[in-house]
Design an enzyme around this catalytic site. Structure first.
Site, PDB file in Angstrom:
ATOM      1  N   ASN A  39      -9.814   7.845  -3.429  1.00 59.50           N
ATOM      2  CA  ASN A  39      -8.991   7.475  -2.273  1.00 59.50           C
ATOM      3  C   ASN A  39      -9.688   7.891  -0.974  1.00 59.50           C
ATOM      4  O   ASN A  39     -10.358   8.927  -0.905  1.00 59.50           O
ATOM      5  CB  ASN A  39      -7.564   8.016  -2.373  1.00 59.50           C
ATOM      6  CG  ASN A  39      -7.449   9.479  -2.739  1.00 59.50           C
ATOM      7  OD1 ASN A  39      -8.361  10.072  -3.298  1.00 59.50           O
ATOM      8  ND2 ASN A  39      -6.317  10.072  -2.424  1.00 59.50           N
ATOM      9  N   GLU A  41      -8.649   8.225   2.917  1.00 57.66           N
ATOM     10  CA  GLU A  41      -7.560   8.192   3.892  1.00 57.66           C
ATOM     11  C   GLU A  41      -8.090   7.985   5.299  1.00 57.66           C
ATOM     12  O   GLU A  41      -9.290   8.153   5.563  1.00 57.66           O
ATOM     13  CB  GLU A  41      -6.737   9.484   3.772  1.00 57.66           C
ATOM     14  CG  GLU A  41      -6.094   9.584   2.388  1.00 57.66           C
ATOM     15  CD  GLU A  41      -5.229  10.804   2.192  1.00 57.66           C
ATOM     16  OE1 GLU A  41      -5.292  11.744   3.018  1.00 57.66           O
ATOM     17  OE2 GLU A  41      -4.492  10.827   1.186  1.00 57.66           O
ATOM     18  N   CYS A  50      -6.426   3.456  -1.810  1.00 60.65           N
ATOM     19  CA  CYS A  50      -6.265   4.200  -3.059  1.00 60.65           C
ATOM     20  C   CYS A  50      -7.558   4.191  -3.860  1.00 60.65           C
ATOM     21  O   CYS A  50      -8.431   3.314  -3.675  1.00 60.65           O
ATOM     22  CB  CYS A  50      -5.161   3.576  -3.905  1.00 60.65           C
ATOM     23  SG  CYS A  50      -3.496   3.861  -3.298  1.00 60.65           S
ATOM     24  N   GLU A  52      -7.940   3.368  -6.952  1.00 60.40           N
ATOM     25  CA  GLU A  52      -8.045   2.151  -7.764  1.00 60.40           C
ATOM     26  C   GLU A  52      -8.626   1.000  -6.941  1.00 60.40           C
ATOM     27  O   GLU A  52      -9.443   0.212  -7.437  1.00 60.40           O
ATOM     28  CB  GLU A  52      -6.670   1.752  -8.308  1.00 60.40           C
ATOM     29  CG  GLU A  52      -6.058   2.753  -9.266  1.00 60.40           C
ATOM     30  CD  GLU A  52      -5.229   3.828  -8.572  1.00 60.40           C
ATOM     31  OE1 GLU A  52      -5.498   4.147  -7.394  1.00 60.40           O
ATOM     32  OE2 GLU A  52      -4.309   4.353  -9.217  1.00 60.40           O
ATOM     33  N   CYS A  83      -0.018   3.143  -7.824  1.00 63.05           N
ATOM     34  CA  CYS A  83       1.094   2.702  -6.969  1.00 63.05           C
ATOM     35  C   CYS A  83       1.359   1.215  -7.212  1.00 63.05           C
ATOM     36  O   CYS A  83       0.565   0.514  -7.856  1.00 63.05           O
ATOM     37  CB  CYS A  83       0.780   2.972  -5.501  1.00 63.05           C
ATOM     38  SG  CYS A  83      -0.391   1.805  -4.774  1.00 63.05           S
ATOM     39  N   CYS A  86      -1.411  -1.132  -6.148  1.00 63.07           N
ATOM     40  CA  CYS A  86      -2.597  -1.079  -7.012  1.00 63.07           C
ATOM     41  C   CYS A  86      -2.336  -1.747  -8.354  1.00 63.07           C
ATOM     42  O   CYS A  86      -3.249  -2.309  -8.959  1.00 63.07           O
ATOM     43  CB  CYS A  86      -3.068   0.354  -7.207  1.00 63.07           C
ATOM     44  SG  CYS A  86      -3.934   0.961  -5.748  1.00 63.07           S
TER      45      CYS A  86
HETATM   46  N1  THU Z   1      -3.228   7.541  -4.462  1.00 65.80           N
HETATM   47  C1  THU Z   1      -4.247   6.913  -5.148  1.00 65.80           C
HETATM   48  O1  THU Z   1      -5.401   6.866  -4.678  1.00 65.80           O
HETATM   49  N2  THU Z   1      -3.972   6.368  -6.342  1.00 65.80           N
HETATM   50  C2  THU Z   1      -2.782   6.491  -7.005  1.00 65.80           C
HETATM   51  O2  THU Z   1      -2.664   6.022  -8.131  1.00 65.80           O
HETATM   52  C3  THU Z   1      -1.646   7.192  -6.354  1.00 65.80           C
HETATM   53  C4  THU Z   1      -1.878   7.598  -4.939  1.00 65.80           C
HETATM   54  C5  THU Z   1      -3.564   8.205  -3.196  1.00 65.80           C
HETATM   55  C6  THU Z   1      -3.108   7.531  -1.938  1.00 65.80           C
HETATM   56  C7  THU Z   1      -3.106   8.700  -0.959  1.00 65.80           C
HETATM   57  O3  THU Z   1      -4.437   8.884  -0.466  1.00 65.80           O
HETATM   58  C8  THU Z   1      -2.756   9.898  -1.827  1.00 65.80           C
HETATM   59  O4  THU Z   1      -2.998   9.496  -3.173  1.00 65.80           O
HETATM   60  C9  THU Z   1      -1.308  10.351  -1.687  1.00 65.80           C
HETATM   61  O5  THU Z   1      -0.434   9.289  -1.836  1.00 65.80           O
END
Ligand code: THU
Length: 130
Positions: A39, A41, A50, A52, A83, A86
């Site tokens: 991920n 941000e 994310c 994925e 999520c 994703c």
């Molecule tokens: N996140 C992912 O990268 N993948 C997931 O399957 C769940 C959430 C990340 C998004 C964000 O950067 C952090 O987790 C908190 O939500």
């Protein structure tokens, strides 16, 4: 490297100054290649991506489009599922029987199929009359 090892390693590179929640993802394609994503941000929060999504982007950039298996890992009390967004992104490249394994850094795992994660997925067949 196994999908678990790949996802665990790439998770370390996650850019998470806001959530502090690192996620790693690895995809194996039907061609046998493995692609990784973490991920990333952004200070403008909705621009974050994310793990994925990163792995999917790497896969497509690498010339592959057929997902055979997915692995996601995070430091969480229970395995973290992809999520909703994703799940839709994965379903573009993964059939309903593709296994998605979710893992915690301390070794808990849960495996579900794409059909279980996204029942009734919107797909190209729904646009057959378009
Ligand atoms: N996140 C992912 O990268 N993948 C997931 O399957 C769940 C959430 C990340 C998004 C964000 O950067 C952090 O987790 C908190 O939500």
């Amino acid at each position: 490297m196994s999908l678990l090892e790949t996802a665990r390693a790439v998770r370390e590179n996650a850019h998470v100054p806001y959530s502090r929640f690192k996620v790693g993802a690895a995809i194996r394609t039907t061609s046998g290649k493995v692609y990784a994503g973490c991920n990333v941000e952004n200070v403008a929060y909705p621009q974050s991506t994310c793990a994925e999504a990163g792995a999917i982007a790497a896969m497509v950039a690498g010339g592959d489009t057929q997902i055979a298996e997915v692995f996601v890992i995070a430091d969480s009390p229970a395995p973290v599922p992809p999520c909703g967004g994703c799940r839709q992104k994965l379903s573009e490249f993964a059939g309903g029987d593709v296994a998605v394994t979710m893992a915690t850094t301390d070794g808990k795992t849960l495996t579900m199929t794409m059909d279980q994660l996204l029942p009734g997925a919107f797909n190209a067949s729904h646009m057959a009359k378009a």
